[in-house]
Motif scaffolding. Structure first.
Motif, PDB file in Angstrom:
ATOM      1  N   ASP A  10      -7.270   7.479   5.181  1.00 43.55           N
ATOM      2  CA  ASP A  10      -5.947   8.065   4.952  1.00 43.55           C
ATOM      3  C   ASP A  10      -5.088   7.146   4.086  1.00 43.55           C
ATOM      4  O   ASP A  10      -4.441   7.593   3.135  1.00 43.55           O
ATOM      5  N   ILE A  11      -5.102   5.847   4.405  1.00 43.14           N
ATOM      6  CA  ILE A  11      -4.280   4.899   3.647  1.00 43.14           C
ATOM      7  C   ILE A  11      -4.766   4.797   2.203  1.00 43.14           C
ATOM      8  O   ILE A  11      -3.971   4.874   1.257  1.00 43.14           O
ATOM      9  N   LEU A  12      -6.071   4.629   2.023  1.00 38.36           N
ATOM     10  CA  LEU A  12      -6.599   4.419   0.675  1.00 38.36           C
ATOM     11  C   LEU A  12      -6.501   5.680  -0.178  1.00 38.36           C
ATOM     12  O   LEU A  12      -5.975   5.634  -1.299  1.00 38.36           O
ATOM     13  N   LEU A  13      -6.991   6.787   0.329  1.00 42.79           N
ATOM     14  CA  LEU A  13      -7.099   7.994  -0.498  1.00 42.79           C
ATOM     15  C   LEU A  13      -5.758   8.681  -0.710  1.00 42.79           C
ATOM     16  O   LEU A  13      -5.425   9.063  -1.839  1.00 42.79           O
ATOM     17  N   PHE A  34       0.797  -1.229   0.000  1.00 39.56           N
ATOM     18  CA  PHE A  34       0.000   0.000   0.000  1.00 39.56           C
ATOM     19  C   PHE A  34       0.831   1.281   0.000  1.00 39.56           C
ATOM     20  O   PHE A  34       0.333   2.327  -0.401  1.00 39.56           O
ATOM     21  N   TYR A  35       2.080   1.203   0.465  1.00 37.31           N
ATOM     22  CA  TYR A  35       2.854   2.433   0.655  1.00 37.31           C
ATOM     23  C   TYR A  35       3.990   2.630  -0.344  1.00 37.31           C
ATOM     24  O   TYR A  35       4.574   3.711  -0.388  1.00 37.31           O
ATOM     25  N   TYR A  88      -4.193  10.602  -3.859  1.00 39.28           N
ATOM     26  CA  TYR A  88      -5.035  11.788  -3.993  1.00 39.28           C
ATOM     27  C   TYR A  88      -4.650  12.835  -2.950  1.00 39.28           C
ATOM     28  O   TYR A  88      -3.883  12.569  -2.022  1.00 39.28           O
ATOM     29  N   ASP A  89      -5.233  14.018  -3.097  1.00 40.85           N
ATOM     30  CA  ASP A  89      -5.079  15.059  -2.089  1.00 40.85           C
ATOM     31  C   ASP A  89      -6.470  15.535  -1.682  1.00 40.85           C
ATOM     32  O   ASP A  89      -7.466  14.838  -1.921  1.00 40.85           O
ATOM     33  N   SER A  99     -14.481  -0.429  -6.304  1.00 36.54           N
ATOM     34  CA  SER A  99     -15.560  -0.813  -5.392  1.00 36.54           C
ATOM     35  C   SER A  99     -15.225  -0.420  -3.959  1.00 36.54           C
ATOM     36  O   SER A  99     -16.072   0.115  -3.230  1.00 36.54           O
ATOM     37  N   THR A 100     -13.977  -0.657  -3.556  1.00 37.97           N
ATOM     38  CA  THR A 100     -13.553  -0.290  -2.201  1.00 37.97           C
ATOM     39  C   THR A 100     -13.559   1.222  -2.019  1.00 37.97           C
ATOM     40  O   THR A 100     -13.931   1.732  -0.953  1.00 37.97           O
ATOM     41  N   LEU A 101     -13.169   1.951  -3.056  1.00 41.87           N
ATOM     42  CA  LEU A 101     -13.188   3.415  -2.991  1.00 41.87           C
ATOM     43  C   LEU A 101     -14.606   3.920  -2.738  1.00 41.87           C
ATOM     44  O   LEU A 101     -14.827   4.794  -1.883  1.00 41.87           O
ATOM     45  N   TYR A 102     -15.566   3.365  -3.444  1.00 40.46           N
ATOM     46  CA  TYR A 102     -16.960   3.767  -3.242  1.00 40.46           C
ATOM     47  C   TYR A 102     -17.439   3.404  -1.834  1.00 40.46           C
ATOM     48  O   TYR A 102     -18.170   4.175  -1.196  1.00 40.46           O
TER      49      TYR A 102
END
Length: 385
Positions: A315-318, A186-187, A324-325, A204-207
């Motif tokens: 925080d981790i996903l976005l 992830f990082y 993203y910001d 799908s996870t983002l939604y």
């Protein structure tokens, strides 16, 4: 128990809890220490004033034997169940579960710091791991159901778990190893492997996460009025439709406006029984949206309130994974997704040209030059982006 009986007197005011016979009050000495207790005149059952002594009447001895037998059977049953538990490979978990595990572990496992190898859910369940408590409880139950998280054997705390996964073919990896692998996924900008199978899984996870952000917002807003509210499947489907055309900040504005209207009209109930408040909010939002579309209103954007905790998962996903910001809250998701989708597609469909494996290391040799190295056969493929 070696006792020296000093005085024994029938106490007709005290009755045996087992046979209801009168009891003797006995004054005695044990190792030169004074000891007073009651003893049944019929069944010899004894009642002590402290928990240091045990009764040795036939009834109590049989009770202890039965308890010991049940404990042994329970231990044998747990050992058998442990043998039957399926052990999943960490990379077989879906993207959402990997994200949740990292959200759980990232703040807990730090190199150079002492940490517990077990997850004590009761101690952390109210922390902002995900956007709202009900969502993280739901994910926790899923991982327990799938035996990814398994209760610790013979623990006094039934909510103490260990992670039951295989990592790189090895069973029972340390918590640090699991956490480091998740951090790599992830990082590290996809350079040390990918945690998803397809881009649709990420989308799908983002939604899901953005929907949970909406639920967190409306719960935070209603909490100031002492009113309960939560999401449900119908409301989730409706929010997904809103996310297709509106920015998250615009949805915040609609939710805030609708809740204030419902509160002013004193329509909201204190308890959200049968999702009455959720359904009222959904109906009001539908009316707002239909009217704004018909009359071509421009929906204002509401910034994310600073006093709402920002969850570790968001925080981790976005920010960490998708890069993203703050603009993620001010522009429609389709626009944000359009920027990241090609890159995710590239890594999700790429395979080693020699053996077909997708277990690849990624090296960025230049701004538009990528080398994929297969971990299995060591073959290298070079791509110009």
């Amino acid at each position: 128990m070696l006792l020296q009986i000093l005085k024994k007197k029938l106490d007709e005011s005290t009755f045996c809890p087992l046979c209801r016979a009168s009891m003797y009050f006995i004054e005695a000495e044990e190792f030169e220490q004074e000891l007073n207790f009651h003893e049944c005149s019929h069944c010899k059952h004894q009642l002590f004033q402290d928990d240091k002594h045990n009764c040795h009447c036939e009834s109590c001895k049989n009770k202890r034997k039965k308890l010991l037998k049940e404990t042994l059977l329970q231990e044998q049953r747990k050992i058998k169940q442990k043998k039957d538990i399926v052990e999943h490979s960490l990379d077989q978990l879906n993207f959402l579960h990997k994200l949740f595990l990292l959200s759980l572990l990232d703040g807990h496992v730090q190199e150079g710091h002492v940490y517990n190898e077990f997850i004590r859910w009761e101690e952390i369940k109210y922390r902002p791991i995900t956007p709202n408590y009900f969502f993280q409880s739901h994910l926790m139950k899923q991982l327990v159901r799938d035996n990814v998280l398994v209760p610790k054997d013979f623990s006094d705390d039934p909510h103490t778990y260990y992670i039951n996964v295989r990592l790189d073919g090895y069973s029972e990896p340390s918590l640090y190893s699991v956490t480091q692998q998740l951090r790599h996924w992830f990082y590290e900008n996809l350079s040390l492997g990918i945690p998803f199978r397809t881009t649709e899984e990420v989308k799908s996870t983002l939604y899901i996460v953005l929907y949970q952000e909406i639920v967190q917002f409306m719960q935070h807003y209603c909490r100031t009025w002492g009113i309960q509210i939560a999401g449900n499947n119908a409301f989730q489907t409706f929010c997904y439709r809103l996310l297709e055309s509106l920015a998250l900040g615009q949805i915040y504005y609609l939710v805030q406006t609708a809740l204030e209207y419902l509160h002013q009209q004193k329509i909201l109930q204190v308890r959200n029984e049968n999702f009455i408040n959720t359904n009222l909010l959904k109906k009001t939002l539908q009316q707002y949206r239909e009217r704004s579309t018909t009359e071509k209103w421009e929906t204002p954007t509401l910034p994310r309130p600073q006093n709402i905790p920002f969850s570790k998962m968001s925080d981790i996903l976005l920010f960490r994974f998708l890069g993203y910001d703050e603009n993620i809250f001010f522009q429609p998701i389709w626009r944000s997704w359009k920027k990241i989708e090609p890159r995710l597609n590239f890594y999700s469909v790429k395979r080693c040209m020699y053996c077909g494996s997708n277990d690849l290391n990624v090296e960025y040799d230049a701004e538009n030059y990528v080398t994929l190295s297969c971990r299995k056969c060591k073959h290298q493929d070079h791509y110009f982006m």
